[in-house]
Design a protein around this motif. Structure first.
Motif, short mmCIF file in Angstrom:
data_model
loop_
_atom_site.label_atom_id
_atom_site.label_comp_id
_atom_site.label_asym_id
_atom_site.label_seq_id
_atom_site.Cartn_x
_atom_site.Cartn_y
_atom_site.Cartn_z
N GLU A 144 0.97 -1.26 0.09
CA GLU A 144 -0.23 -0.07 -0.16
C GLU A 144 0.88 1.34 -0.07
OE1 GLU A 144 -2.44 -0.50 3.59
OE2 GLU A 144 -3.72 -1.99 2.45
N ARG A 145 1.84 1.23 0.78
CA ARG A 145 2.87 2.31 0.90
C ARG A 145 3.40 2.64 -0.45
NH1 ARG A 145 8.04 3.73 2.22
NH2 ARG A 145 8.17 5.72 3.23
N GLN A 146 4.00 1.51 -1.35
CA GLN A 146 4.56 1.52 -2.33
C GLN A 146 3.69 2.14 -3.56
OE1 GLN A 146 8.09 0.99 -2.86
NE2 GLN A 146 7.54 2.46 -4.48
N ALA A 147 2.26 1.67 -3.47
CA ALA A 147 1.36 2.06 -4.37
C ALA A 147 1.16 3.54 -4.25
CB ALA A 147 0.01 1.28 -4.12
N ASP A 148 1.19 4.04 -2.86
CA ASP A 148 0.82 5.48 -2.84
C ASP A 148 2.06 6.45 -3.16
OD1 ASP A 148 -1.70 4.90 -1.47
OD2 ASP A 148 -0.90 5.03 0.59
#
Length: 153
Positions: A144-148
């Motif tokens: 999720e952090r990488q996608a954000d």
């Protein structure tokens, strides 16, 4: 003298993620072929993995899978030709189309879910239930952090 790090000895997040994805895709596609779905390829997962049983809009599939809408359109064309999905008018907006799984598509979805669940159960058994649950929790946070981060650029 600095000792060099070998990628295969200490793989980074990208390498670990790709090994996981490609290994999962290979096993999934191979098992699905054995269960009556021999013509699907890993690329079709960009549609089938995110498709709702009631249907999904191509723009939603593109956003969820991280693929361009044109790529999703090409994949949907292939899946229509293979008999896994069909395009139908969206009852909420007649100008829009929904990508809806056919009976063959729903069979694929059910079997895929079962195969993935079995793969996850094997991993949990191999490393321990608690360790696997923690791995998934942390991996989800990292993903999720990488996608954000990717959306901010």
């Amino acid at each position: 003298m600095r000792r060099s790090r070998r990628k295969q000895d200490e793989p980074d997040l990208g390498i670990l993620s790709s090994r996981t994805l490609f290994g999962l895709q290979h096993e999934l596609v191979e098992t699905l072929a054995e269960q009556g779905h021999p013509r699907l390829r890993p690329r079709h997962g960009a549609v089938m993995a995110y498709l709702d049983e009631e249907g999904s809009r191509a723009t939603d599939l593109a956003a969820q899978s991280g693929q361009h809408k044109q790529v999703i359109g090409t994949l949907v064309d292939e899946l229509v030709e293979l008999g896994y999905v069909e395009r139908q008018p969206d009852p909420a907006d007649r100008r829009a189309k929904l990508i809806v799984p056919t009976e063959k598509g729903r069979d694929h979805m059910v079997k895929s879910d079962a195969i993935i669940a079995a793969m996850e159960a094997e991993h949990a058994s191999a490393v321990g239930e608690e360790a696997y649950a923690e791995f998934k929790r942390v991996f989800k946070l990292v993903a999720e952090r990488q996608a954000d981060a990717g959306r901010r650029k």
